[in-house]
Design an enzyme around this catalytic site. Structure first.
Site, PDB file in Angstrom:
ATOM      1  N   HIS A   1      17.106  43.375  61.446  1.00  0.00           N
ATOM      2  CA  HIS A   1      18.117  44.269  62.031  1.00  0.00           C
ATOM      3  C   HIS A   1      17.418  45.331  62.896  1.00  0.00           C
ATOM      4  CE1 HIS A   1      21.472  47.155  62.052  1.00  0.00           C
ATOM      5  NE2 HIS A   1      22.198  46.432  61.224  1.00  0.00           N
TER       6      HIS A   1
ATOM      7  N   GLU B   1      19.634  42.221  66.971  1.00  0.00           N
ATOM      8  CA  GLU B   1      19.252  41.678  65.672  1.00  0.00           C
ATOM      9  C   GLU B   1      19.203  40.148  65.671  1.00  0.00           C
ATOM     10  OE1 GLU B   1      22.184  43.311  62.947  1.00  0.00           O
ATOM     11  OE2 GLU B   1      22.425  45.018  64.282  1.00  0.00           O
TER      12      GLU B   1
HETATM   13  O1  TA6 Z   1      24.500  44.704  62.285  1.00  0.00           O
HETATM   14  C1  TA6 Z   1      25.581  45.503  62.526  1.00  0.00           C
HETATM   15  C2  TA6 Z   1      26.095  46.066  61.224  1.00  0.00           C
HETATM   16  O2  TA6 Z   1      26.396  45.019  60.324  1.00  0.00           O
HETATM   17  C3  TA6 Z   1      27.298  46.957  61.549  1.00  0.00           C
HETATM   18  O3  TA6 Z   1      28.518  46.369  61.200  1.00  0.00           O
HETATM   19  C4  TA6 Z   1      26.963  48.276  60.909  1.00  0.00           C
HETATM   20  O4  TA6 Z   1      27.649  48.558  59.776  1.00  0.00           O
HETATM   21  C5  TA6 Z   1      25.457  48.185  60.758  1.00  0.00           C
HETATM   22  O5  TA6 Z   1      25.107  46.876  60.593  1.00  0.00           O
HETATM   23  C6  TA6 Z   1      24.733  49.115  59.814  1.00  0.00           C
HETATM   24  O6  TA6 Z   1      24.945  48.803  58.482  1.00  0.00           O
HETATM   25  P1  TA6 Z   1      24.365  49.751  57.351  1.00  0.00           P
HETATM   26  O7  TA6 Z   1      24.753  49.100  56.049  1.00  0.00           O
HETATM   27  O8  TA6 Z   1      22.880  49.815  57.535  1.00  0.00           O
HETATM   28  O9  TA6 Z   1      25.004  51.106  57.558  1.00  0.00           O
END
Ligand code: TA6
Length: 288
Positions: free
Chosen positions: A164, A264
């Site tokens: 990510h 990502e």
């Molecule tokens: O990758 C995008 C995502 O899944 C979004 O939907 C957003 O919530 C982000 O990741 C961050 O997630 P987190 O659990 O680290 O706040």
């Protein structure tokens, strides 16, 4: 506090964040990796802007997931899927587990770090599978991460996940992203199917799953270019929370969204990837 230990000519281990922290400084770049989550916190080639963004409010002591760098979402991406069951943490547990440092070594191509995580009583309460998860990191001219899921059990396992990556950008207005392909799922509007027209520019919150991206997605930021090359994934996720999302997050400054963009390497399909007993599957990202 425990003293800093020199591990190789280019890598040391400290506990200044409250968790074991590897600091690398070699002929190519500087980088930091927290063993909490096997989390890349930073990577910066000498003489160039930082490639990774880390929130100035990131919590590094192990009490919550780290905002920025490269969180490892595993063994699921996003909210826990039905096959895993409800009430489980978003993006799985790899990013909130303490990993083992198996080795670090210096080479002509850079510094290699090998980290691992295996199933435990805690992991089995969330996900009942025996596994070994390896992260191989090369800090060199490029930053390479290979996340290998090894099924050490007798039954097939199914996983999804993501590397990510939070990229550092100078400002949203300076950025255009190419190589995303056309079809995507727009999670801002309930996962609706949509088509990308031309390059992507930034003017509001985005949460998109690109289903047919090129191997390398290019983020052009003024005259600075960052590439994200993905391997063995099924999609590339692009996420920015924008102002409304940033203000809702305790671990991001209100204007934090202006200097980050997530690109990502992901496995997002509901069906996940099946790894047969004794087999393995590797998901990889190279930041170029
Ligand atoms: O990758 C995008 C995502 O899944 C979004 O939907 C957003 O919530 C982000 O990741 C961050 O997630 P987190 O659990 O680290 O706040």
């Amino acid at each position: 506090m425990q003293p800093t230990r020199t591990l190789t000519a280019h890598c040391s281990l400290s506990h200044e964040t409250g968790q074991p922290l590897l600091s690398i400084d070699n002929g190519y770049a500087k980088a930091e990796i927290s063993l909490f989550g096997a989390h890349m916190l930073s990577y910066q080639r000498h003489g160039e802007p930082a490639s990774l963004w880390l929130s100035d409010k990131a919590v590094l002591d192990g009490s919550k997931p780290i905002r920025g760098g490269i969180p490892l979402c595993w063994p699921w991406f996003g909210p826990a899927p039905a096959r895993v069951g409800s009430g489980k943490p978003a993006h799985g547990f790899a990013r909130t587990s303490l990993w083992t440092l198996d080795g670090v070594s210096d080479h002509d191509e850079g510094t290699l770090v090998h980290l691992s995580l295996t199933d435990s009583d805690a992991s089995r309460t969330l996900w009942p599978h025996p596994f070994e998860l390896d992260l191989d990191v090369l800090v060199g001219k490029e930053l390479s991460l290979v996340l290998t899921t090894r099924n050490t059990g007798q039954e097939p396992l199914v996983y999804s996940g993501a590397l990510h990556t939070y990229l550092q950008i100078s400002a949203p207005e300076a950025v255009s992203v190419t190589g995303l392909g056309e079809p995507y799922l727009d999670k801002v509007v309930g996962g609706q199917h949509a088509q990308q027209q031309g390059s992507l520019t930034l003017s509001g919150a985005l949460d998109r799953i690109y289903l047919d991206a090129e191997t390398t997605v290019v983020v052009q930021d003024g005259d600075h270019r960052i590439g994200v090359t993905s391997g063995n994934h099924d999609s590339v996720v692009v996420w920015t929370p924008w102002l409304e999302g940033a203000t809702a997050m305790a671990d991001m400054s209100d204007d934090g969204y202006r200097t980050m963009l997530c690109v990502e390497t992901a496995i997002t399909d509901e069906a996940g990837v099946t790894v047969a007993a004794g087999e393995e599957h590797s998901l990889s990202t190279v930041i170029i």
